[in-house]
Design a protein around this motif. Structure first.
Motif, PDB file in Angstrom:
ATOM      1  N   GLY A   1      -2.003  -7.324  -0.392  1.00 27.84           N
ATOM      2  CA  GLY A   1      -2.600  -7.179   0.320  1.00 27.84           C
ATOM      3  C   GLY A   1      -3.470  -8.634   0.512  1.00 27.84           C
ATOM      4  N   GLU A   2      -4.375  -8.480   2.016  1.00 23.42           N
ATOM      5  CA  GLU A   2      -5.543  -9.133   2.277  1.00 23.42           C
ATOM      6  C   GLU A   2      -6.495  -9.417   1.018  1.00 23.42           C
ATOM      7  OE1 GLU A   2      -9.218  -9.316   5.223  1.00 23.42           O
ATOM      8  OE2 GLU A   2      -7.958  -8.208   5.100  1.00 23.42           O
ATOM      9  N   TYR A   3      -7.129  -8.314   0.501  1.00 21.54           N
ATOM     10  CA  TYR A   3      -7.966  -8.317  -0.759  1.00 21.54           C
ATOM     11  C   TYR A   3      -7.061  -8.295  -2.254  1.00 21.54           C
ATOM     12  CZ  TYR A   3     -10.359  -6.444   2.990  1.00 21.54           C
ATOM     13  OH  TYR A   3     -10.791  -6.109   4.358  1.00 21.54           O
ATOM     14  N   ARG A   4      -5.829  -8.585  -2.640  1.00 21.90           N
ATOM     15  CA  ARG A   4      -4.767  -8.716  -3.668  1.00 21.90           C
ATOM     16  C   ARG A   4      -6.598  -9.435  -4.206  1.00 21.90           C
ATOM     17  NH1 ARG A   4       0.729 -11.033  -4.073  1.00 21.90           N
ATOM     18  NH2 ARG A   4       1.633 -10.606  -7.059  1.00 21.90           N
TER      19      ARG A   4
ATOM     20  N   SER B   1      -6.441  -2.954   2.957  1.00 23.34           N
ATOM     21  CA  SER B   1      -6.313  -4.100   2.294  1.00 23.34           C
ATOM     22  C   SER B   1      -4.855  -5.125   2.778  1.00 23.34           C
ATOM     23  CB  SER B   1      -5.786  -4.046   0.579  1.00 23.34           C
ATOM     24  OG  SER B   1      -5.727  -5.105   0.040  1.00 23.34           O
ATOM     25  N   ARG B   2      -4.189  -3.623   3.221  1.00 27.68           N
ATOM     26  CA  ARG B   2      -2.580  -3.558   3.275  1.00 27.68           C
ATOM     27  C   ARG B   2      -2.810  -3.933   4.309  1.00 27.68           C
ATOM     28  NH1 ARG B   2       1.098  -3.194  -1.219  1.00 27.68           N
ATOM     29  NH2 ARG B   2      -0.339  -2.761  -2.735  1.00 27.68           N
ATOM     30  N   GLY B   3      -3.682  -3.701   5.673  1.00 29.73           N
ATOM     31  CA  GLY B   3      -3.658  -3.479   6.894  1.00 29.73           C
ATOM     32  C   GLY B   3      -3.763  -2.291   7.585  1.00 29.73           C
TER      33      GLY B   3
END
Length: 219
Positions: A35-38, A90-92
């Motif tokens: 996700g976003e913070y991967r 992170s995944r929404g």
């Protein structure tokens, strides 16, 4: 969520999800895996037995939750490092509430939320999980429940969650010692399960009476 093993002498109060692999070397870092913070790496407090849920377990769980996480309201009980709640953000996930009894562990989690720029979507509550669940409920669509092992907390928390904390189609991930098959509310149906070391994770889907539910899968 953390990975610890309970000490032989029962503590007066469960501290920071104190179980599973107590005494292993603290890895010091939590790596978010999707996700976003991967690939963001966050510090983990130097605290006895505290370590993030392994990447492999989180990857399996969030593969199961791929369709359910975006837009979810998440409750991470016995949060510890907050690995599962942070991964959900992170995944929404729309919002995550992290409940952690140990104030030092909680401060590190709050710092990590700020580092990610996720403090507006992630809220830390420093409280005992059962005390938190005794307050006026609000609905969550995704719950992570990983209480200390062998302290009799799992079934009490499951019962409390069913008293108004869950959306009709909520998903609840429960991690226990493998020797325990927890009794859960009749409206919860086992959807998936995975074993890792001395622990077993079970993902339940809630189907309240009259919803026309069907059985789930286990793997």
């Amino acid at each position: 969520m953390t990975r610890r093993r309970s000490p032989s002498r029962k503590p007066r109060q469960p501290a920071a999800n104190a179980h599973k692999d107590l005494g292993r070397r603290n890895p010091g870092r939590l790596r978010l895996i999707g996700g976003e913070y991967r690939r963001r790496q966050l510090p983990v407090l130097d605290h006895p037995g505290l370590r993030p849920t392994p990447d492999r377990v989180r990857e399996t769980l969030f593969n199961w939750l791929a369709a359910a996480t975006p837009g979810a309201r998440v409750l991470d009980l016995f949060a510890g490092t907050g690995a599962l709640g942070l991964e959900a953000l992170s995944r929404g996930a729309r919002q995550a509430v992290f409940v952690e009894h140990d104030s030092r562990v909680g401060r590190q989690l709050a710092d990590n939320l700020a580092t990610l720029g996720a403090a507006e979507r992630g809220r830390l509550v420093t409280a005992d999980a059962l005390a938190f669940l005794s307050a006026d409920p609000t609905h969550f669509s995704l719950v992570f429940l990983d209480p200390p092992f062998r302290q009799g907390l799992t079934e009490a928390c499951c019962k409390a969650l069913e008293a108004g904390w869950l959306a009709d189609d909520a998903l609840v991930y429960v991690e226990t010692e493998s020797a325990l098959t927890p009794e859960v509310p009749a409206s919860w149906q086992l959807h998936r399960q995975v074993r890792a070391g001395d622990s077993t994770g079970r993902l339940y889907r809630r189907h309240p009476p009259g919803s026309g539910s069907t059985g789930g899968d286990a793997c």
